[in-house]
Design a protein around this motif. Structure first.
Motif, PDB file in Angstrom:
ATOM      1  N   LEU A 107      -4.509  -1.001   5.541  1.00  0.00           N
ATOM      2  CA  LEU A 107      -5.273  -0.033   6.323  1.00  0.00           C
ATOM      3  C   LEU A 107      -4.398   0.593   7.407  1.00  0.00           C
ATOM      4  O   LEU A 107      -4.490   1.790   7.686  1.00  0.00           O
ATOM      5  N   GLY A 108      -3.535  -0.227   8.024  1.00  0.00           N
ATOM      6  CA  GLY A 108      -2.645   0.286   9.052  1.00  0.00           C
ATOM      7  C   GLY A 108      -1.669   1.306   8.510  1.00  0.00           C
ATOM      8  O   GLY A 108      -1.349   2.302   9.181  1.00  0.00           O
ATOM      9  N   ALA A 109      -1.184   1.091   7.289  1.00  0.00           N
ATOM     10  CA  ALA A 109      -0.276   2.060   6.667  1.00  0.00           C
ATOM     11  C   ALA A 109      -0.959   3.408   6.478  1.00  0.00           C
ATOM     12  O   ALA A 109      -0.357   4.465   6.708  1.00  0.00           O
ATOM     13  N   SER A 110      -2.224   3.392   6.061  1.00  0.00           N
ATOM     14  CA  SER A 110      -2.967   4.633   5.880  1.00  0.00           C
ATOM     15  C   SER A 110      -3.273   5.304   7.211  1.00  0.00           C
ATOM     16  O   SER A 110      -3.224   6.527   7.330  1.00  0.00           O
ATOM     17  N   ALA A 111      -3.585   4.495   8.224  1.00  0.00           N
ATOM     18  CA  ALA A 111      -3.961   5.050   9.528  1.00  0.00           C
ATOM     19  C   ALA A 111      -2.773   5.712  10.214  1.00  0.00           C
ATOM     20  O   ALA A 111      -2.886   6.819  10.764  1.00  0.00           O
ATOM     21  N   ILE A 112      -1.619   5.051  10.189  1.00  0.00           N
ATOM     22  CA  ILE A 112      -0.437   5.571  10.881  1.00  0.00           C
ATOM     23  C   ILE A 112       0.338   6.538   9.992  1.00  0.00           C
ATOM     24  O   ILE A 112       1.083   7.386  10.482  1.00  0.00           O
ATOM     25  N   ALA A 113       0.141   6.413   8.671  1.00  0.00           N
ATOM     26  CA  ALA A 113       0.805   7.282   7.687  1.00  0.00           C
ATOM     27  C   ALA A 113       2.321   7.129   7.719  1.00  0.00           C
ATOM     28  O   ALA A 113       3.061   8.076   7.423  1.00  0.00           O
ATOM     29  N   TYR A 114       2.783   5.940   8.069  1.00  0.00           N
ATOM     30  CA  TYR A 114       4.223   5.696   8.108  1.00  0.00           C
ATOM     31  C   TYR A 114       4.462   4.193   8.194  1.00  0.00           C
ATOM     32  O   TYR A 114       3.751   3.493   8.930  1.00  0.00           O
ATOM     33  N   ILE A 125      16.760  -2.657  -2.785  1.00  0.00           N
ATOM     34  CA  ILE A 125      15.359  -2.236  -2.930  1.00  0.00           C
ATOM     35  C   ILE A 125      15.039  -1.022  -2.056  1.00  0.00           C
ATOM     36  O   ILE A 125      13.872  -0.704  -1.849  1.00  0.00           O
ATOM     37  N   GLU A 126      16.073  -0.354  -1.560  1.00  0.00           N
ATOM     38  CA  GLU A 126      15.840   0.819  -0.717  1.00  0.00           C
ATOM     39  C   GLU A 126      15.071   1.917  -1.439  1.00  0.00           C
ATOM     40  O   GLU A 126      14.338   2.685  -0.816  1.00  0.00           O
ATOM     41  N   HIS A 127      15.237   1.996  -2.755  1.00  0.00           N
ATOM     42  CA  HIS A 127      14.539   3.041  -3.502  1.00  0.00           C
ATOM     43  C   HIS A 127      13.025   2.828  -3.485  1.00  0.00           C
ATOM     44  O   HIS A 127      12.253   3.768  -3.718  1.00  0.00           O
ATOM     45  N   LEU A 128      12.602   1.598  -3.183  1.00  0.00           N
ATOM     46  CA  LEU A 128      11.175   1.305  -3.070  1.00  0.00           C
ATOM     47  C   LEU A 128      10.700   1.352  -1.619  1.00  0.00           C
ATOM     48  O   LEU A 128       9.663   1.959  -1.312  1.00  0.00           O
ATOM     49  N   THR A 129      11.467   0.713  -0.734  1.00  0.00           N
ATOM     50  CA  THR A 129      11.017   0.550   0.660  1.00  0.00           C
ATOM     51  C   THR A 129      11.469   1.671   1.588  1.00  0.00           C
ATOM     52  O   THR A 129      10.978   1.778   2.705  1.00  0.00           O
ATOM     53  N   GLY A 130      12.435   2.479   1.129  1.00  0.00           N
ATOM     54  CA  GLY A 130      12.955   3.529   2.002  1.00  0.00           C
ATOM     55  C   GLY A 130      13.989   3.036   2.984  1.00  0.00           C
ATOM     56  O   GLY A 130      14.464   3.798   3.831  1.00  0.00           O
ATOM     57  N   GLY A 131      14.333   1.740   2.915  1.00  0.00           N
ATOM     58  CA  GLY A 131      15.338   1.190   3.814  1.00  0.00           C
ATOM     59  C   GLY A 131      14.933   1.308   5.268  1.00  0.00           C
ATOM     60  O   GLY A 131      13.753   1.175   5.622  1.00  0.00           O
ATOM     61  N   ALA A 183       0.826  -1.208   0.000  1.00  0.00           N
ATOM     62  CA  ALA A 183       0.000   0.000   0.000  1.00  0.00           C
ATOM     63  C   ALA A 183       0.863   1.261   0.000  1.00  0.00           C
ATOM     64  O   ALA A 183       0.596   2.211  -0.755  1.00  0.00           O
ATOM     65  N   ALA A 184       1.897   1.289   0.839  1.00  0.00           N
ATOM     66  CA  ALA A 184       2.745   2.480   0.954  1.00  0.00           C
ATOM     67  C   ALA A 184       3.479   2.766  -0.351  1.00  0.00           C
ATOM     68  O   ALA A 184       3.561   3.925  -0.790  1.00  0.00           O
ATOM     69  N   ILE A 185       4.010   1.736  -0.983  1.00  0.00           N
ATOM     70  CA  ILE A 185       4.739   1.929  -2.240  1.00  0.00           C
ATOM     71  C   ILE A 185       3.799   2.404  -3.340  1.00  0.00           C
ATOM     72  O   ILE A 185       4.130   3.302  -4.126  1.00  0.00           O
ATOM     73  N   LEU A 186       2.616   1.816  -3.417  1.00  0.00           N
ATOM     74  CA  LEU A 186       1.643   2.244  -4.426  1.00  0.00           C
ATOM     75  C   LEU A 186       1.241   3.706  -4.231  1.00  0.00           C
ATOM     76  O   LEU A 186       1.133   4.472  -5.201  1.00  0.00           O
ATOM     77  N   MET A 187       1.036   4.100  -2.970  1.00  0.00           N
ATOM     78  CA  MET A 187       0.645   5.484  -2.698  1.00  0.00           C
ATOM     79  C   MET A 187       1.793   6.454  -2.914  1.00  0.00           C
ATOM     80  O   MET A 187       1.630   7.523  -3.493  1.00  0.00           O
ATOM     81  N   LEU A 209       3.817   8.814   4.708  1.00  0.00           N
ATOM     82  CA  LEU A 209       2.646   9.010   3.856  1.00  0.00           C
ATOM     83  C   LEU A 209       1.795  10.169   4.355  1.00  0.00           C
ATOM     84  O   LEU A 209       1.979  10.662   5.476  1.00  0.00           O
ATOM     85  N   ASP A 210       0.863  10.582   3.526  1.00  0.00           N
ATOM     86  CA  ASP A 210      -0.122  11.581   3.931  1.00  0.00           C
ATOM     87  C   ASP A 210      -1.358  10.873   4.476  1.00  0.00           C
ATOM     88  O   ASP A 210      -1.757   9.816   3.982  1.00  0.00           O
ATOM     89  N   LYS A 211      -1.962  11.460   5.480  1.00  0.00           N
ATOM     90  CA  LYS A 211      -3.215  10.912   6.009  1.00  0.00           C
ATOM     91  C   LYS A 211      -4.300  10.981   4.933  1.00  0.00           C
ATOM     92  O   LYS A 211      -4.359  11.956   4.170  1.00  0.00           O
ATOM     93  N   PRO A 212      -5.153   9.967   4.837  1.00  0.00           N
ATOM     94  CA  PRO A 212      -6.241  10.012   3.859  1.00  0.00           C
ATOM     95  C   PRO A 212      -7.125  11.240   4.058  1.00  0.00           C
ATOM     96  O   PRO A 212      -7.571  11.523   5.171  1.00  0.00           O
TER      97      PRO A 212
END
Length: 257
Positions: free
Chosen positions: A211-218, A117-123, A56-60, A129-132
């Motif tokens: 959903l957790g990624a969106s809720a915590i935004a990180y 794969i750090e360029h995708l995952t951020g290492g 979810a985080a990578i797609l967003m 992320l931004d809150k929905p």
């Protein structure tokens, strides 16, 4: 109606905590299918939660996909991973299966730190992320909207899961748990049922991760260490094995206790 109106009568942080409890409840429902109904012990479901969160985080973050659209994608990816992992796990039972899933829980956080794969995952830094945002100009706070969105997903997932565990597939899962040789004698395809149960269980956990990624935004590897997997298993036991409502109590336990 009380559950729907709850975020309007509590503080924003409390609404956020209740949202997290519902997210964990979705993950615990998936784990309960695997452990409570099918008798397969998993100490690695935090790995599927991490995969769903990172998908979810990578797609967003990289592709600008809306948060709501990442949820089914994360579920499908986790179903595939869970099903493939479940195939070799068919040879394992009890403690040996638990150890195999434990290895998965230990490997995934290290993989997310892998430099190629750090360029995708951020290492080790993870992805912020931004809150929905609240859609359609509705007079809601971000916490209130996210609570209602997660509640909708929870109701949908629990409705589907209840139909599964109380239907023919659910009876086959229980038969395998109680006596797999008798189940095979009665014509149950135990290999297919066990692998599919693993996949569906991972799907639920992946949806929760998204959903957790969106809720915590990180998201960051340190958020998905072994303790998360152990906490999930404890939550399932506290809520009650092979119980449809048990994951709700388990989710509340994980957040507030």
């Amino acid at each position: 109606m009380v559950v729907v109106g709850l975020p309007f009568f509590v503080a924003g942080f409390t609404a956020f905590q209740l949202t997290l409890a519902m997210i964990y409840a979705i993950a615990l429902f998936g784990l309960n299918m695997l452990t409570g109904y099918n008798g397969q012990i998993s100490l690695g479901h935090g790995a599927f939660y991490a995969i769903g969160a990172y998908v979810a985080a990578i797609l967003m973050d990289k592709l600008g996909v809306p948060y709501w659209a990442t949820v089914p994608v994360a579920g499908i990816v986790c179903f595939g991973v869970g099903f493939l992992f479940g195939l070799p796990a068919l040879r394992l039972e009890g403690l040996y299966l638990a150890l195999a899933t434990l290895a998965l829980a230990l490997v995934i956080p290290q993989f997310l730190r892998f430099s190629p794969i750090e360029h995708l995952t951020g290492g080790v830094q993870g992805i912020t992320l931004d809150k929905p945002a609240v859609p359609f100009g509705l007079p809601l706070t971000e916490d209130q909207w996210l609570y209602l969105f997660v509640l909708f997903v929870l109701v949908l997932m629990f409705w589907a899961g209840r139909n599964i565990v109380r239907g023919r597939i659910g009876r086959a899962m229980v038969a395998i748990r109680d006596h797999h040789m008798s189940a095979e004698t009665m014509g149950v395809n135990t290999a297919l049922i066990k692998a599919t149960t693993f996949g569906v269980s991972a799907l639920y956990t992946g949806v929760a991760g998204a959903l957790g990624a969106s809720a915590i935004a990180y998201v960051a590897p340190d958020s998905f260490e072994l303790f998360l997997s152990i906490a999930m298993l404890v939550g399932v036991v506290i809520g009650g094995l092979a119980s449809v409502s048990g994951p709700i109590y388990g989710g509340l336990f994980m957040v507030f206790v």
